[in-house]
Scaffold this motif. Sequence first.
Motif, short mmCIF file in Angstrom:
data_model
loop_
_atom_site.label_atom_id
_atom_site.label_comp_id
_atom_site.label_asym_id
_atom_site.label_seq_id
_atom_site.Cartn_x
_atom_site.Cartn_y
_atom_site.Cartn_z
N VAL A 117 18.53 8.48 2.74
CA VAL A 117 17.26 8.14 2.10
C VAL A 117 17.45 8.09 0.57
CG1 VAL A 117 14.98 9.10 1.56
CG2 VAL A 117 15.71 8.89 3.93
N ILE A 118 18.13 9.08 0.01
CA ILE A 118 18.35 9.10 -1.44
C ILE A 118 19.20 7.90 -1.86
CG2 ILE A 118 19.33 10.40 -3.38
CD1 ILE A 118 18.71 12.94 -1.87
N GLY A 119 20.23 7.59 -1.05
CA GLY A 119 21.07 6.43 -1.34
C GLY A 119 20.27 5.15 -1.34
N LEU A 120 19.40 4.99 -0.31
CA LEU A 120 18.58 3.78 -0.23
C LEU A 120 17.64 3.67 -1.42
CD1 LEU A 120 17.68 3.55 3.57
CD2 LEU A 120 18.82 1.80 2.22
N LEU A 121 17.05 4.83 -1.82
CA LEU A 121 16.13 4.82 -2.97
C LEU A 121 16.88 4.38 -4.22
CD1 LEU A 121 14.07 8.10 -2.42
CD2 LEU A 121 13.25 5.75 -2.25
N ALA A 122 18.15 4.86 -4.34
CA ALA A 122 18.92 4.54 -5.54
C ALA A 122 19.20 3.04 -5.63
CB ALA A 122 20.24 5.32 -5.53
N ILE A 123 19.43 2.38 -4.49
CA ILE A 123 19.65 0.93 -4.57
C ILE A 123 18.32 0.20 -4.72
CG2 ILE A 123 20.78 -1.08 -3.53
CD1 ILE A 123 22.40 0.65 -1.86
N GLU A 124 17.31 0.68 -3.96
CA GLU A 124 16.00 0.04 -3.99
C GLU A 124 15.46 -0.10 -5.41
OE1 GLU A 124 12.50 1.10 -1.43
OE2 GLU A 124 13.98 2.45 -0.60
N ARG A 125 15.63 0.98 -6.19
CA ARG A 125 14.97 0.98 -7.49
C ARG A 125 15.51 -0.08 -8.45
NH1 ARG A 125 17.71 2.84 -11.38
NH2 ARG A 125 15.99 3.26 -12.79
N PHE B 294 25.15 4.22 18.09
CA PHE B 294 26.31 3.79 17.30
C PHE B 294 25.90 2.73 16.27
CE2 PHE B 294 29.12 4.65 21.29
CZ PHE B 294 28.89 6.00 21.14
N LEU B 295 24.65 2.27 16.38
CA LEU B 295 24.18 1.24 15.44
C LEU B 295 23.38 1.82 14.28
CD1 LEU B 295 23.01 -1.84 17.52
CD2 LEU B 295 24.85 -1.73 15.88
N PHE B 296 23.25 3.14 14.22
CA PHE B 296 22.46 3.73 13.13
C PHE B 296 22.94 3.29 11.74
CE2 PHE B 296 20.83 7.65 15.72
CZ PHE B 296 20.09 6.80 16.49
N PRO B 297 24.28 3.16 11.50
CA PRO B 297 24.69 2.70 10.17
C PRO B 297 24.12 1.32 9.84
CG PRO B 297 26.59 3.53 11.37
CD PRO B 297 25.44 3.50 12.35
N VAL B 298 23.99 0.48 10.87
CA VAL B 298 23.45 -0.86 10.64
C VAL B 298 21.98 -0.77 10.24
CG1 VAL B 298 23.01 -3.10 11.72
CG2 VAL B 298 25.09 -1.84 12.26
N CYS B 299 21.25 0.17 10.85
CA CYS B 299 19.84 0.35 10.48
C CYS B 299 19.73 0.70 9.00
CB CYS B 299 19.20 1.46 11.30
SG CYS B 299 19.15 1.09 13.03
N ALA B 300 20.63 1.59 8.54
CA ALA B 300 20.61 1.98 7.13
C ALA B 300 20.86 0.76 6.25
CB ALA B 300 21.65 3.06 6.86
N LEU B 301 21.81 -0.10 6.66
CA LEU B 301 22.15 -1.26 5.85
C LEU B 301 21.02 -2.30 5.86
CD1 LEU B 301 25.85 -1.80 7.01
CD2 LEU B 301 25.10 -0.91 4.81
N TRP B 302 20.44 -2.55 7.04
CA TRP B 302 19.44 -3.61 7.16
C TRP B 302 18.06 -3.20 6.64
CZ3 TRP B 302 20.89 -5.75 12.72
CH2 TRP B 302 21.98 -6.60 12.59
N SER B 303 17.82 -1.90 6.49
CA SER B 303 16.50 -1.51 5.95
C SER B 303 16.34 -2.05 4.53
CB SER B 303 16.32 -0.01 5.85
OG SER B 303 16.98 0.65 6.82
#
Lengths: 598, 41
Positions: A187-195, A407-416
Amino acid sequence: MDQFAAFVHVVWIVALGNFWGQRILVWAKYKFDSELERTAFGFAAGFGSFGLLLAILGSLGFFSASACYLFFISLTVLLFFGWKDLPPWNPRLIFEALQKSPLLWALSAVLALAIIQSMTPSTAHDALAYQLEIPKRFALAHRICYVPYGVNSVFPLLMNMFYVLSLLWDGTRMANLFHCVTGLGIVIGLLAIERRFIPKSWLGISALIFALTPGIFGQMSLAYTDVALSFFIFFVFYSILKWQETADLKWFVLAGIYLGFAFGVKYLAALAAISVTAYLIVLASLRKIKLGPALAGLFLMASISFLIGFAWYFRSFLYEGSFLYFGEKGYIAKNLGYLNSFALPWSMTMHPQYFGGSWTRLGIIFLAFLPGLFLIRKKPAAANTFLFWGIIYFCLWTLLPRQNLRFLFPVCALWSLPIGHLIASGFPEKWLTKWSRIFIFAILIIEAGAAFYHGRNSYRVALGLETEEDYLKRTERTYAVAQFVNTNLPENAKILNAYEVRMFHFRPEVIREPEFRQKTHYDTRFATSEETVDFLKRAGITHVLIAPSDAAEKQIFPPRNIRQLVSDAQVGKSRFKELYREPSQKDSESGYTVLSLI
Amino acid sequence: MRKEFPKNHRFRRDFWTILWFLWLLIVASFYFFDLFISKLK
């Protein structure tokens, strides 16, 4: 230790890892866009390093509560000596962000719910079968040891090192929390790119989509490893993104470190390694990057991940003679037929039961919204790259021996990330922007409701209104028989177990019969039942646990299999003594039975 | 509003836009119908 103390301990370890990680990254002169980005990278680096340090402690035989306290307290003291090296961290920024984006409040509520659900004693299947069972063996032996007839003990176990720590200090609650914080890391990683490209008022949308993915939210509060794997893989990709932006080869070093951690969590890290390689080859062939630095980077990444992650595989080779172990094969081929696999994205969304269980469902956001991305032309480079990586990873997933949705959870993180961008930026058509937003919020609200509803069993015990014991009696089928075994059988008893896979609550050594049979062929190699029982005694077996099992009732066993032996006319009465029989509600024959070998 | 797309592309874009929106509705109705029906059973 109560709930609050368990929570404080996890916060301590995670914050300590985070600060150490940040310190080392700043010392190594990594440049970050924001403090948030530095926190995210530091989080992943520190957390993974702590796992590795715990593994080293365990190999040296220092797995005890006091040794671990001593170790982490020394790390805390050392950190304070070098505190000044760390650039100032400003909590005001968090409040400012919270003021601007209501989504961050929703995100905080979702994470709080995940933390509350984590405060429950573990009753999850794989956790009790091996994710916590193996750490329990290590904790009892005070070291990382070989568990004969427990093939899961030679898997890569980096994440399970935190579970050993949890069992030493508290119990299963801390283990759940450690898995939960890896979700927080993403979540923190995603926020860092999102911003970087999502307007401040929409900050948190991608992270919310990720955290509310039903399978991911459900698993965050269990002591599993899939979210932890996604966590490290996410930062492998993020580091490659940083390399593309800065052309600085040291980002490959960091990618290699994260990849090594990921390899320490699960074999599937190989998919990330292949995805990154394929991506760089494609870019180099399109002449978008230079081949030389990309190859040098790949070499760096591969060698560092080998250094960090290979020990687990070498350990497997030492004990079992094989670097890898594969289980059951083929969901696509077995359940859907190859023809249906053409409609794979549809099938896996609508029928998650064919892909490793409906509790790992991915929800409909990905299936519904990904095609919408073709309707917006200009996407930020980071969003495009993440979309592309997700596609490569997904294609590789279809080639796996087993297509499990988790096994697809990493893809969910990428595609969100691209989906978050789609929602935040909107479309040229106003009606579409409005309705797609209404649509996604409706789904997110339903998902949040479902997340709350699915945890309904756990709130009383999590909030301290029910004792752990009452909760386990109510929910865990093995608890009563395990209590009997723990109080009445000697500590050094060796129990042959046919077939209960949830072995965590048993304190004496429990040996799974299928693996014992596979290695000894005890049920086919002797001519008489007497000889078979003699062999079992020679192998050190002192007791037998017969578990109710529908599958076993239907199966035909060789006459000298343990399930037949206990009721054998010749040896059933003379060589086995019944100690415990659990009455079951439906059928008195089908409860657990514990027998001792005479 | 139409800056990204030249005039002669408008029909094509509208077509795909509506198609995607229908896709959203179909996916959601199948999914939730299945989910709630299986709960009711």
